[in-house]
Scaffold this active site. Structure first.
Site, PDB file in Angstrom:
ATOM      1  N   SER A  52       0.623  13.192  12.796  1.00  0.00           N
ATOM      2  CA  SER A  52       1.373  12.607  12.174  1.00  0.00           C
ATOM      3  C   SER A  52       0.788  11.684  11.327  1.00  0.00           C
ATOM      4  O   SER A  52      -0.259  11.092  11.162  1.00  0.00           O
ATOM      5  CB  SER A  52       2.179  11.513  13.086  1.00  0.00           C
ATOM      6  OG  SER A  52       2.809  12.582  14.211  1.00  0.00           O
TER       7      SER A  52
HETATM    8  N1  SAM Z   1       1.011  13.177  18.464  1.00  0.00           N
HETATM    9  C1  SAM Z   1       0.185  14.096  17.536  1.00  0.00           C
HETATM   10  C2  SAM Z   1      -1.396  13.767  17.233  1.00  0.00           C
HETATM   11  O1  SAM Z   1      -1.362  12.517  17.192  1.00  0.00           O
HETATM   12  O2  SAM Z   1      -1.835  14.622  16.538  1.00  0.00           O
HETATM   13  C3  SAM Z   1       0.989  14.717  16.552  1.00  0.00           C
HETATM   14  C4  SAM Z   1       1.944  15.726  17.293  1.00  0.00           C
HETATM   15  S1  SAM Z   1       2.840  17.106  16.206  1.00  0.00           S
HETATM   16  C5  SAM Z   1       3.560  16.085  15.102  1.00  0.00           C
HETATM   17  C6  SAM Z   1       4.021  17.658  17.397  1.00  0.00           C
HETATM   18  C7  SAM Z   1       3.445  18.393  18.480  1.00  0.00           C
HETATM   19  O3  SAM Z   1       4.461  18.604  19.275  1.00  0.00           O
HETATM   20  C8  SAM Z   1       2.875  19.708  18.151  1.00  0.00           C
HETATM   21  O4  SAM Z   1       1.654  19.860  18.668  1.00  0.00           O
HETATM   22  C9  SAM Z   1       3.674  20.616  19.007  1.00  0.00           C
HETATM   23  O5  SAM Z   1       2.984  21.959  19.605  1.00  0.00           O
HETATM   24  C10 SAM Z   1       4.168  19.762  20.161  1.00  0.00           C
HETATM   25  N2  SAM Z   1       5.476  20.343  20.846  1.00  0.00           N
HETATM   26  C11 SAM Z   1       6.617  20.716  20.290  1.00  0.00           C
HETATM   27  N3  SAM Z   1       7.263  21.074  21.262  1.00  0.00           N
HETATM   28  C12 SAM Z   1       6.708  20.586  22.498  1.00  0.00           C
HETATM   29  C13 SAM Z   1       7.141  20.431  23.880  1.00  0.00           C
HETATM   30  N4  SAM Z   1       8.363  20.898  24.309  1.00  0.00           N
HETATM   31  N5  SAM Z   1       6.212  20.075  24.588  1.00  0.00           N
HETATM   32  C14 SAM Z   1       5.145  19.556  24.339  1.00  0.00           C
HETATM   33  N6  SAM Z   1       4.702  19.784  23.000  1.00  0.00           N
HETATM   34  C15 SAM Z   1       5.384  20.073  22.105  1.00  0.00           C
END
Ligand code: SAM
Length: 204
Positions: A52
């Protein structure tokens, strides 16, 4: 980054500013994207996902009002950077990532940054929370949800705060839910754009 992107835009929590000043964000970004590390934007981390924008990480962390003793759940660990920030602000963090390869990468990144001590990365569907370690004093969801997953509200401690982007697939609003004395209250913060939350209580 801290001065221009965070402090100037109204991030005031000194612990959040200190944590984001200390944690080497470049260690959470692959070599080929590393020149973008301190840009004011999300950066690709592979598998169609992003780390993000720094401001969004700071705003979400600040909204949880962490003081140091809390147990925190992060949904959407991605690169592990946000989990590292939460780990600097709270006692322990469980961070769930749906894509197993990213979960493995997040673990390696946290190790490399020396931040793995109180952060546990789990590969799985975080839209259902992680009941094994519940309740959580704070929950941070880093993916856009169609609604607030019931499992997360159940696993939120009383008192506790949950921050989550809610809206459609392309655009959301940051919701901050507070549980206190058995009641839930919600306020909305800024408009935002996150990758979709998938899984049982996310987008199909
Ligand atoms: N917090 C992260 C960082 O600091 O790098 C960035 C997160 S990224 C914007 C969103 C993440 O949520 C992705 O890696 C995606 O694979 C994950 N995601 C989507 N749906 C999910 C779920 N149901 N459970 C866990 N992770 C999920």
């Amino acid at each position: 980054m801290v001065e221009r992107q965070l402090r100037r835009r109204g991030i005031t929590d000194k612990r959040v500013l200190a944590a984001m000043g200390e944690i080497p964000r470049e260690l959470f970004i692959a070599e080929e994207e590393r020149h973008r590390t301190y840009n004011d934007e999300p950066v690709a981390i592979g598998h169609g996902q992003t780390i993000s924008q720094p401001y969004m990480t700071a705003l979400m962390a600040q909204s949880l009002e962490l003081r140091g003793a809390e147990s925190v759940l992060e949904v959407g660990a991605g690169s592990g950077y946000h989990a590292a920030v939460l780990g600097a602000l709270a006692a322990r963090v469980v961070a769930i990532e749906l894509i197993p390869e990213l979960a493995g990468q997040a673990r390696r990144n946290l190790e490399a940054a020396g931040r793995a001590g109180n952060v546990r990365i789990i590969a799985g569907d975080g839209s259902l929370g992680f009941a094994e370690c519940a309740p959580y004093d704070a929950i941070s969801v880093a993916a856009g949800a169609p609604g607030i997953p019931a499992a997360l509200l159940e696993q939120l401690n009383d008192p506790g705060h949950l921050v989550i982007p809610v809206g459609d697939r392309d655009e959301q609003e940051l919701h901050i839910v507070t549980k206190r004395a058995g009641a839930l209250s919600t306020r909305t913060s800024t408009a935002c754009r996150f990758v979709p939350l998938r899984g049982g209580e996310g987008w199909r």
